[in-house]
Design a protein around this motif. Structure first.
Motif, mmCIF file in Angstrom:
data_model
loop_
_atom_site.group_PDB
_atom_site.id
_atom_site.type_symbol
_atom_site.label_atom_id
_atom_site.label_comp_id
_atom_site.label_asym_id
_atom_site.label_seq_id
_atom_site.Cartn_x
_atom_site.Cartn_y
_atom_site.Cartn_z
ATOM 1 N N HIS A 152 -5.926 4.970 71.572
ATOM 2 C CA HIS A 152 -5.416 5.536 72.834
ATOM 3 C C HIS A 152 -4.249 4.687 73.303
ATOM 4 N N LEU A 153 -3.043 5.237 73.265
ATOM 5 C CA LEU A 153 -1.874 4.491 73.741
ATOM 6 C C LEU A 153 -1.571 4.942 75.157
ATOM 7 N N TYR A 154 -1.875 4.071 76.104
ATOM 8 C CA TYR A 154 -1.867 4.484 77.504
ATOM 9 C C TYR A 154 -0.956 3.594 78.340
ATOM 10 N N ARG A 155 -0.661 4.055 79.536
ATOM 11 C CA ARG A 155 0.085 3.229 80.502
ATOM 12 C C ARG A 155 -0.875 2.619 81.515
ATOM 13 N N ASP A 156 -1.722 3.463 82.099
ATOM 14 C CA ASP A 156 -2.808 3.006 82.964
ATOM 15 C C ASP A 156 -3.931 3.992 82.719
ATOM 16 N N VAL A 157 -5.157 3.533 82.697
ATOM 17 C CA VAL A 157 -6.266 4.464 82.550
ATOM 18 C C VAL A 157 -6.748 4.851 83.945
ATOM 19 N N ARG A 158 -6.653 6.133 84.243
ATOM 20 C CA ARG A 158 -7.023 6.591 85.588
ATOM 21 C C ARG A 158 -8.226 7.527 85.518
ATOM 22 N N THR A 159 -9.315 7.013 84.973
ATOM 23 C CA THR A 159 -10.567 7.772 84.941
ATOM 24 C C THR A 159 -11.351 7.378 86.178
ATOM 25 N N TYR A 160 -10.919 7.940 87.329
ATOM 26 C CA TYR A 160 -11.416 7.425 88.593
ATOM 27 C C TYR A 160 -12.834 7.890 88.895
ATOM 28 N N GLY A 161 -13.482 7.148 89.804
ATOM 29 C CA GLY A 161 -14.814 7.525 90.273
ATOM 30 C C GLY A 161 -15.829 7.504 89.146
ATOM 31 N N VAL A 162 -16.666 8.515 89.141
ATOM 32 C CA VAL A 162 -17.779 8.560 88.190
ATOM 33 C C VAL A 162 -17.269 8.751 86.753
ATOM 34 N N TYR A 163 -16.021 9.209 86.595
ATOM 35 C CA TYR A 163 -15.468 9.435 85.253
ATOM 36 C C TYR A 163 -15.228 8.125 84.503
ATOM 37 N N GLU A 164 -15.287 7.020 85.239
ATOM 38 C CA GLU A 164 -15.202 5.707 84.610
ATOM 39 C C GLU A 164 -16.239 5.592 83.485
ATOM 40 N N LEU A 165 -17.373 6.262 83.690
ATOM 41 C CA LEU A 165 -18.451 6.197 82.691
ATOM 42 C C LEU A 165 -18.020 6.807 81.359
ATOM 43 N N LEU A 166 -17.184 7.845 81.421
ATOM 44 C CA LEU A 166 -16.694 8.472 80.193
ATOM 45 C C LEU A 166 -15.769 7.525 79.433
ATOM 46 N N TYR A 167 -14.939 6.816 80.194
ATOM 47 C CA TYR A 167 -14.023 5.828 79.605
ATOM 48 C C TYR A 167 -14.839 4.747 78.886
ATOM 49 N N GLU A 168 -15.905 4.317 79.566
ATOM 50 C CA GLU A 168 -16.759 3.289 78.978
ATOM 51 C C GLU A 168 -17.432 3.810 77.706
ATOM 52 N N GLU A 169 -17.883 5.075 77.786
ATOM 53 C CA GLU A 169 -18.573 5.635 76.616
ATOM 54 C C GLU A 169 -17.601 5.791 75.447
ATOM 55 N N ALA A 170 -16.381 6.214 75.735
ATOM 56 C CA ALA A 170 -15.382 6.353 74.670
ATOM 57 C C ALA A 170 -15.182 5.015 73.980
ATOM 58 N N ARG A 171 -15.091 3.939 74.771
ATOM 59 C CA ARG A 171 -14.894 2.615 74.173
ATOM 60 C C ARG A 171 -16.116 2.175 73.389
ATOM 61 N N LYS A 172 -17.294 2.468 73.923
ATOM 62 C CA LYS A 172 -18.528 2.108 73.202
ATOM 63 C C LYS A 172 -18.605 2.806 71.864
ATOM 64 N N ARG A 173 -18.058 4.018 71.816
ATOM 65 C CA ARG A 173 -18.107 4.780 70.576
ATOM 66 C C ARG A 173 -16.930 4.464 69.660
ATOM 67 N N GLY A 174 -16.196 3.410 69.986
ATOM 68 C CA GLY A 174 -15.203 2.904 69.046
ATOM 69 C C GLY A 174 -13.757 3.180 69.372
ATOM 70 N N SER A 175 -13.480 3.927 70.428
ATOM 71 C CA SER A 175 -12.085 4.166 70.791
ATOM 72 C C SER A 175 -11.379 2.850 71.093
ATOM 73 N N VAL A 176 -10.144 2.716 70.588
ATOM 74 C CA VAL A 176 -9.355 1.508 70.833
ATOM 75 C C VAL A 176 -8.251 1.865 71.822
ATOM 76 N N TYR A 177 -8.185 1.125 72.912
ATOM 77 C CA TYR A 177 -7.173 1.388 73.943
ATOM 78 C C TYR A 177 -6.065 0.341 73.860
ATOM 79 N N LEU A 178 -4.824 0.806 73.739
ATOM 80 C CA LEU A 178 -3.657 -0.075 73.661
ATOM 81 C C LEU A 178 -2.696 0.294 74.776
ATOM 82 N N LYS A 179 -2.298 -0.710 75.537
ATOM 83 C CA LYS A 179 -1.455 -0.429 76.709
ATOM 84 C C LYS A 179 0.013 -0.636 76.357
#
Lengths: 588, 141
Positions: free
Chosen positions: A355-382
């Motif tokens: 994931h090539l991102y500028r800022d991750v804006r998974t606000y509120g409860v959607y933060e959990l999805l961001y966490e799950e994506a990372r747990k499942r191996g997604s790599v975030y690069l800013k």
């Protein structure tokens, strides 16, 4: 047709009977302003018959005293110097009504937000300023005239434009309030953008199912009539009684309907990258909507053009947050992408996802999805705002080049099978509808509400409400919430059978010699040419005038006044602020 | 929070024309945040900056104000899509009327001010006051 006279005091020394209340606001005002000195300075004004300070002007006791005072002393004007008009104008208008004083002969003066709180280091200065502001308020009230809200009868029906999730939910809500509803949809099917979606965040419910449910609800209500392949082509009349003309498919007769309000729920369009923008156009480079459609169309492990997909790079903020382009954030795309990444991982956990991102804006409860994506191996690069990634094809491989600002200056070359451009929402192309309804657009191209916090679904066009993503990027739940806000507001406007319009409108005075300038610059078609005793003058329709006053500066004879802010009132206010001492006048 | 404003009497007198729905909330917010500016600055509220009449600006400058600041709605205006252009026209027309009166055109200043622009408002006021203080006092033409 008559022209309204704006000045009531006669020049022969007959004065107004104004009551002035200066509020301590506990100590919020009186700790920094000498309120007794302000009272003493204005009490001698010949238009003032009563002036007092009060601990809390808004308290029940003081309101009661005001009503008594207005009645006993026969006041014809009320000035309350306390907080911002945003807080208590309705309170003191109600006091005036209870006392039998016309509510537009009350003037609010802001000596808290715009005086005591900003000059707490300058008691003499704050006191002098407050005195000037109260004098200005008295000057304003001394020229006030009784005004009555323009009353209009309303019909209990609504037109909903757009059959997406917001329009459908609005139609159901309006019908449940007892209003009859006509819903028009430009295409040949209901559902809008959501109707084309598979699994959505956060619950994985599919857009298709959600829409099917709503369509059933609509069908179950006989007071909703749905017109497909139909567009709104004309609107006339005024708020509460709009006549609308709806044009269906070729060969059908146009329909006219009388409606009290219009709910505009025309949705959004997805940003379409230019060819070459982040490699768009190269095989294997897709937009987020193209990618989710592909996921939705085939269950099981991911294939693209018959070949298994082992790696994906998501490039965020494509078309969003760019100076000169779409400067805003669409705020749903970060979460939608995290959700997609979780789905991809669930289908095949061997797929590498960058994931090539500028800022991750998974606000509120959607933060959990961001966490799950990372747990499942997604790599975030800013990546840095000014150094976006580069996408190219080398042989049968796509390569994304980027610098990760969090790990160092080295340039990374990431070979992947698919590149997904995370695109946001843009305003739907609705030029004809926008100009027909005279709806204001923001700089982002979406429809503008009157006030983002306090009046979030109303527009300056009375009775025209906006809902869903026509107003700006929204998630489904935000769209539905705004649709229901539009429903509630429609009910507030229509269920009484009668509505009141703001009477603070523009009026053309005796100096008018009809040149047509004002009519030409009024976007609301409120001004027309009429003849009075054989002389052509401008007539401003109070039920069509929005009270913006934009016409006034165009009048070569300066004949137009805006009620509540007339030229005479403004000059009195300026005199009041400057005060009785005129020796220091800049230019005599 | 600004400091050292104090003694309003010596600071230039500024009249701000501000709009009820957009810049007023920004100016009120400066109050809620207790951001100080000079007490010689006062505001008159209008519904839309396109409704400000050039003659009001001239009147204020002829009757004791040292400067007039138009807090305009810019792109945020809920009434008029061309509010920016209209407001600029008003400022320009006021300046045309000031020229023969020998009043410096710099005494009229205009900027877009949003509903949360409290800090920007105070900055505009500080800058405008400093600019006005540096102007020579005019003599009637």
């Amino acid at each position: 047709m008559e022209h309204q006279e704006l000045t009531t005091p006669s020049p022969d020394g007959e004065h107004r009977r104004i009551g002035v209340y200066i509020c301590h606001c506990g100590g919020n005002i009186s700790d920094f302003v000498d309120v007794a000195a302000v009272r003493d300075a204005v009490a001698t004004d010949p238009n003032v018959v009563h002036a007092e300070t009060t601990l809390f002007a808004c308290s029940d006791a003081t309101q009661h005293d005001m009503v008594e005072r207005i009645q006993r002393d026969g006041l014809d004007g009320l000035v309350v110097a306390s907080c911002s008009p945003k807080l208590h104008v309705p309170t003191f208008r109600a006091v005036s009504r209870r006392a039998g004083l016309n509510q537009f002969q009350y003037t609010q003066v802001n000596i808290r937000e715009q005086c005591s709180w900003v000059h707490s280091d300058d008691r003499p200065g704050a006191t002098a300023k407050a005195t000037g502001l109260v004098r200005a308020g008295i000057g304003h009230a001394s020229l006030s005239v009784p005004l009555e809200p323009v009353g209009v009868d309303t019909v209990p029906s609504a037109l909903v434009v757009g059959g997406g999730v917001a329009g459908l939910r609005a139609a159901v809500g309006l019908a449940d309030l007892g209003l009859s509803v006509t819903l028009v949809e430009r295409t040949d099917h209901l559902g809008g953008a959501v109707g084309g979606l598979g699994a959505m965040f956060p619950s994985n419910q599919s857009g298709r199912e959600l829409i099917a449910q709503l369509v059933d609800e609509v069908a179950a209500r006989p007071t909703i009539s749905v017109l497909l392949e139909t567009e709104l082509v004309a609107k006339s009349g005024t708020f509460g009684n709009y006549e609308v003309r709806l044009e269906g498919p070729a060969g059908t007769d146009p329909v006219t309907a009388t409606v009290g309000v219009l709910v505009i729920a025309t949705g959004f369009a997805s940003y379409e990258p230019a060819l070459g923008e982040y490699g768009y156009g190269i095989e294997g480079v897709l937009t987020l909507p193209e990618f989710t459609a592909m996921l939705d169309a085939s269950p099981g492990p991911l294939h693209y053009r018959g070949r298994p997909v082992g790696s994906i790079a998501y490039v965020y903020c494509v078309g969003s947050r760019q100076p000169g382009g779409n400067e805003y954030c669409s705020k749903y795309c970060c979460t939608a992408t995290a959700h997609v990444a979780v789905q991809v991982a669930a289908r095949d956990d061997r797929v590498t996802q960058y994931h090539l991102y500028r800022d991750v804006r998974t606000y509120g409860v959607y933060e959990l999805l961001y966490e799950e994506a990372r747990k499942r191996g997604s790599v975030y690069l800013k990546y840095a705002d000014d150094a976006p990634p580069d996408v190219e094809r080398r042989g049968d491989q796509l390569v994304v080049t980027a610098r990760d600002t969090l790990t160092g200056p080295a340039e990374l070359e990431i070979p992947v099978d698919l590149v997904v451009l995370v695109t946001g929402m843009v305003a739907a192309p609705n030029h004809d509808l926008t100009s027909l309804l005279k709806l204001p657009l923001g700089s982002d191209g979406f429809y503008n509400e009157i006030h983002p916090k306090l009046r979030p679904v109303e527009t300056v066009v009375d009775g025209v409400l906006i809902a869903g993503a026509s107003q700006g990027p929204k998630t489904v739940s935000e769209s539905v919430a705004s649709a229901l806000a539009a429903v509630a507001q429609s009910g507030a406007m229509l269920l009484n059978g009668r509505a009141e319009l703001n009477p603070l409108v523009a009026v053309a005075g005796a100096a008018c010699a009809w040149c047509g300038e004002c009519a030409a610059v009024c976007p609301y078609d409120a001004i027309s040419r009429v003849e009075v005793d054989g002389v052509a003058v401008a007539h401003i329709d109070p039920s069509a005038c929005k009270g913006c006053g934009g016409c006034a500066p165009y009048c070569p004879n300066e004949a137009i006044d805006l009620l509540g802010v007339t030229t005479a009132q403004v000059e009195h206010m300026i005199d009041g602020m400057v005060g009785p001492v005129r020796e220091e006048v800049l230019v005599s | 929070m600004g400091a050292g404003h104090g003694a309003g009497a010596t600071s230039p007198r500024i009249l701000v024309f501000s709009t009820a729905n957009i810049s007023d909330p920004g100016i009120d917010l400066a109050g809620s945040q207790h951001r100080h500016y000079a007490s010689s600055i006062s505001t008159i509220t209008v519904p839309c900056s396109s409704s400000i009449q050039p003659r009001w600006i001239v009147y204020a400058l002829e009757h004791g104000f040292d400067g007039v600041f138009l807090a305009i709605d810019g792109d945020e205006c809920a009434y008029l899509p061309d509010c920016n252009a209209r407001s600029s026209r008003i400022a320009a027309q006021a300046q045309e009327r000031l020229r023969p009166l020998g009043i410096a055109l710099e005494r009229v200043r205009m900027a877009a001010l949003c509903s949360v622009c409290s800090e920007a408002f105070v900055k505009h006021m500080d800058e405008f006051a400093a600019q006005l203080a540096a102007l020579p006092v005019e003599v009637a033409a």
